[in-house]
Write a protein that holds these residues in place. Sequence first.
Motif, PDB file in Angstrom:
ATOM      1  N   VAL A  54      27.490  53.789   2.181  1.00  0.00           N
ATOM      2  CA  VAL A  54      27.071  55.179   1.990  1.00  0.00           C
ATOM      3  C   VAL A  54      25.785  55.438   2.774  1.00  0.00           C
ATOM      4  N   LEU A  55      24.859  54.493   2.694  1.00  0.00           N
ATOM      5  CA  LEU A  55      23.597  54.624   3.435  1.00  0.00           C
ATOM      6  C   LEU A  55      23.864  54.628   4.938  1.00  0.00           C
ATOM      7  N   GLU A  56      24.829  53.832   5.358  1.00  0.00           N
ATOM      8  CA  GLU A  56      25.196  53.791   6.780  1.00  0.00           C
ATOM      9  C   GLU A  56      25.788  55.132   7.228  1.00  0.00           C
ATOM     10  N   ILE A  57      26.621  55.722   6.395  1.00  0.00           N
ATOM     11  CA  ILE A  57      27.204  57.033   6.715  1.00  0.00           C
ATOM     12  C   ILE A  57      26.097  58.078   6.823  1.00  0.00           C
ATOM     13  N   LEU A 103      22.379  76.962   6.728  1.00  0.00           N
ATOM     14  CA  LEU A 103      23.825  76.791   6.864  1.00  0.00           C
ATOM     15  C   LEU A 103      24.135  75.511   7.631  1.00  0.00           C
ATOM     16  N   ASN A 104      23.410  75.258   8.703  1.00  0.00           N
ATOM     17  CA  ASN A 104      23.602  74.023   9.473  1.00  0.00           C
ATOM     18  C   ASN A 104      23.265  72.790   8.645  1.00  0.00           C
ATOM     19  N   ALA A 105      22.256  72.892   7.789  1.00  0.00           N
ATOM     20  CA  ALA A 105      21.895  71.773   6.911  1.00  0.00           C
ATOM     21  C   ALA A 105      23.029  71.493   5.922  1.00  0.00           C
ATOM     22  N   TYR A 106      23.594  72.551   5.344  1.00  0.00           N
ATOM     23  CA  TYR A 106      24.706  72.372   4.403  1.00  0.00           C
ATOM     24  C   TYR A 106      25.935  71.798   5.106  1.00  0.00           C
ATOM     25  N   LYS A 107      26.189  72.241   6.332  1.00  0.00           N
ATOM     26  CA  LYS A 107      27.329  71.700   7.082  1.00  0.00           C
ATOM     27  C   LYS A 107      27.144  70.207   7.352  1.00  0.00           C
ATOM     28  N   LYS A 108      25.933  69.809   7.698  1.00  0.00           N
ATOM     29  CA  LYS A 108      25.647  68.402   7.975  1.00  0.00           C
ATOM     30  C   LYS A 108      25.824  67.561   6.710  1.00  0.00           C
ATOM     31  N   ALA A 109      25.300  68.042   5.583  1.00  0.00           N
ATOM     32  CA  ALA A 109      25.451  67.325   4.309  1.00  0.00           C
ATOM     33  C   ALA A 109      26.929  67.252   3.925  1.00  0.00           C
ATOM     34  N   TYR A 110      27.649  68.345   4.115  1.00  0.00           N
ATOM     35  CA  TYR A 110      29.072  68.382   3.788  1.00  0.00           C
ATOM     36  C   TYR A 110      29.853  67.344   4.599  1.00  0.00           C
ATOM     37  N   ARG A 111      29.546  67.246   5.904  1.00  0.00           N
ATOM     38  CA  ARG A 111      30.243  66.264   6.747  1.00  0.00           C
ATOM     39  C   ARG A 111      30.003  64.847   6.223  1.00  0.00           C
ATOM     40  N   CYS A 112      28.769  64.523   5.875  1.00  0.00           N
ATOM     41  CA  CYS A 112      28.469  63.173   5.374  1.00  0.00           C
ATOM     42  C   CYS A 112      29.156  62.926   4.030  1.00  0.00           C
ATOM     43  N   SER A 114      31.754  64.403   2.840  1.00  0.00           N
ATOM     44  CA  SER A 114      33.207  64.340   3.047  1.00  0.00           C
ATOM     45  C   SER A 114      33.620  62.984   3.597  1.00  0.00           C
ATOM     46  N   GLU A 115      32.802  62.425   4.484  1.00  0.00           N
ATOM     47  CA  GLU A 115      33.104  61.092   5.022  1.00  0.00           C
ATOM     48  C   GLU A 115      33.023  60.035   3.917  1.00  0.00           C
ATOM     49  N   ILE A 116      32.043  60.180   3.029  1.00  0.00           N
ATOM     50  CA  ILE A 116      31.920  59.254   1.892  1.00  0.00           C
ATOM     51  C   ILE A 116      33.139  59.393   0.985  1.00  0.00           C
ATOM     52  N   GLU A 117      33.541  60.633   0.717  1.00  0.00           N
ATOM     53  CA  GLU A 117      34.731  60.869  -0.108  1.00  0.00           C
ATOM     54  C   GLU A 117      35.963  60.239   0.526  1.00  0.00           C
TER      55      GLU A 117
END
Length: 159
Positions: A54-57, A103-112, A114-117
């Motif tokens: 998770v930390l790596e992601i 919005l860009n911050a939320y998109k970046k958090a969402y991508r990470c 989502s990758e963890i999920e």
Amino acid sequence: MEEQKIINLSFDDKKVSKKRIGNRTIVSLTSYLKEEKLRMYFNYIGFRNIPDIVLEILENGGYKYDYKLHGWKTNTSGVIVLNQDDEDNQDNAWRIAMTKAKLNAYKKAYRCLSEIESLFLSTTNLIQDSVDELVYLINEETNAFERVKETGYCDVDKQ
């Protein structure tokens, strides 16, 4: 009241930068995922610590640990360009650029996240496939044991 298990994005109001360059308004900001919230979530699902993967992601997604914020932070920005026909209202420009940066911050958090999920989902599927294989092997061994008791042989061919 039950503990809140949500992982939410926070913003560091001290790290907001505003610039006006020609007809461009640029806002840069720092957002972060609180360590405490991540730990609470991963403890809730059975981990003692936040898994290294998770930390790596997070790191691959542009996050770095910040000891002052006690969380994983990243920087994002929002840019708006004033067209010739637009009214030059600096307050509106800052507000719109700030909204774009968030919005860009939320998109970046969402991508990470989502990758963890996705990682956890594929791991869960792998474990389920392994359990299914293990159940099959246990059934085969149980059947072989029963054949040995009945015939003295475990192989079907030697009966």
